[in-house]
Motif scaffolding. Structure first.
Motif, short mmCIF file in Angstrom:
data_model
loop_
_atom_site.label_atom_id
_atom_site.label_comp_id
_atom_site.label_asym_id
_atom_site.label_seq_id
_atom_site.Cartn_x
_atom_site.Cartn_y
_atom_site.Cartn_z
N ARG A 1 0.81 -1.23 0.00
CA ARG A 1 0.00 0.00 0.00
C ARG A 1 0.84 1.28 0.00
O ARG A 1 0.31 2.36 -0.21
CB ARG A 1 -0.93 0.02 1.22
N LEU A 2 2.15 1.18 0.27
CA LEU A 2 2.98 2.38 0.33
C LEU A 2 3.15 2.97 -1.07
O LEU A 2 3.64 2.29 -1.97
CB LEU A 2 4.36 2.05 0.93
N PRO A 3 2.77 4.25 -1.25
CA PRO A 3 2.80 4.82 -2.61
C PRO A 3 4.21 5.24 -3.06
O PRO A 3 4.51 5.26 -4.24
CB PRO A 3 1.88 6.04 -2.51
N ASP A 4 5.05 5.58 -2.09
CA ASP A 4 6.38 6.11 -2.40
C ASP A 4 7.40 4.97 -2.55
O ASP A 4 7.55 4.14 -1.64
CB ASP A 4 6.78 7.07 -1.27
N ALA A 5 8.11 4.92 -3.67
CA ALA A 5 9.04 3.82 -3.95
C ALA A 5 10.17 3.73 -2.93
O ALA A 5 10.57 2.64 -2.52
CB ALA A 5 9.62 3.98 -5.36
N ARG A 6 10.66 4.89 -2.49
CA ARG A 6 11.77 4.89 -1.51
C ARG A 6 11.29 4.35 -0.17
O ARG A 6 11.95 3.52 0.46
CB ARG A 6 12.32 6.31 -1.36
#
Length: 202
Positions: free
Chosen positions: A170-175
């Motif tokens: 669910r985390l949108p940010d790749a980093r």
């Protein structure tokens, strides 16, 4: 006397302890060897698991498989289950949207977890996510405050708390996703290290 997993699975098929069975396709029971040293506990089956009748076969399962491999753990040697054995969802057209189980549903399903635990007698239980932690500890247990360390349970089993692999999806940010994935693998490495210690002591 602890029941065999086959007996437990057959009994769980007819479970009516809460209302979730009414809309679910089937009971999704745990899977893995009876002599597993590690028991992984997730939240509940998702859409793919509900249809297949097997735990962790969807996207979260694929994430878990990759993390286990990176941590040096053979999934074939661990027992994988969920705190709640039926898929809880709300229909949105053709899509079934996952809904988090509530305390009464977790409590209704906890006897199955307890019987699985008694049957397998693992050295370590890994609670993945808040629902799993609530089932394993029998109370609401914050993840971040307790993750990354071995905790002794009353019955002598040890527990490890970490996030659920679906959280990583669910985390949108790749980093952020890469960092959190590494933290998840690091948690699982604690389990792998405990296994190595137990093997050396045997």
């Amino acid at each position: 006397m602890a029941s065999s997993l086959k007996t437990l699975r057959e009994e769980a098929d007819g479970c009516r302890a809460c209302h979730l069975w009414k809309d679910a396709t089937q009971t999704v029971f745990g899977e893995g060897p009876q002599a597993a040293r590690i028991m992984l506990v997730g939240e509940q089956p998702g859409d793919k698991e509900d249809l297949a009748g097997k735990p962790f076969v969807g996207p979260a399962g694929q994430m878990l498989d990759r993390a286990l491999e990176d941590a040096g753990i053979d999934r074939g040697k661990v027992y994988v289950t969920n705190a709640v054995k039926h898929f809880k969802f709300v229909p949105r057209g053709k899509i079934r949207l996952h809904q988090k189980p509530n305390t009464s549903e977790i409590r209704a399903c906890r006897p199955w977890y307890e019987r699985e635990l008694k049957s397998i007698k693992p050295d370590l239980v890994v609670a993945m996510g808040a629902t799993a932690a609530q089932s394993v500890f029998g109370k609401i247990t914050p993840i971040n405050k307790n993750r990354g360390r071995l905790i002794d349970l009353d019955d002598g089993t040890r527990a490890l708390v970490t996030v659920h692999p679906s959280y990583l999806l669910r985390l949108p940010d790749a980093r952020a996703k890469a960092l959190e994935y590494q933290r998840f693998v690091d948690d699982l490495r604690i389990a792998a290290e405990l296994l190595r210690k137990l093997a050396r002591a045997a």
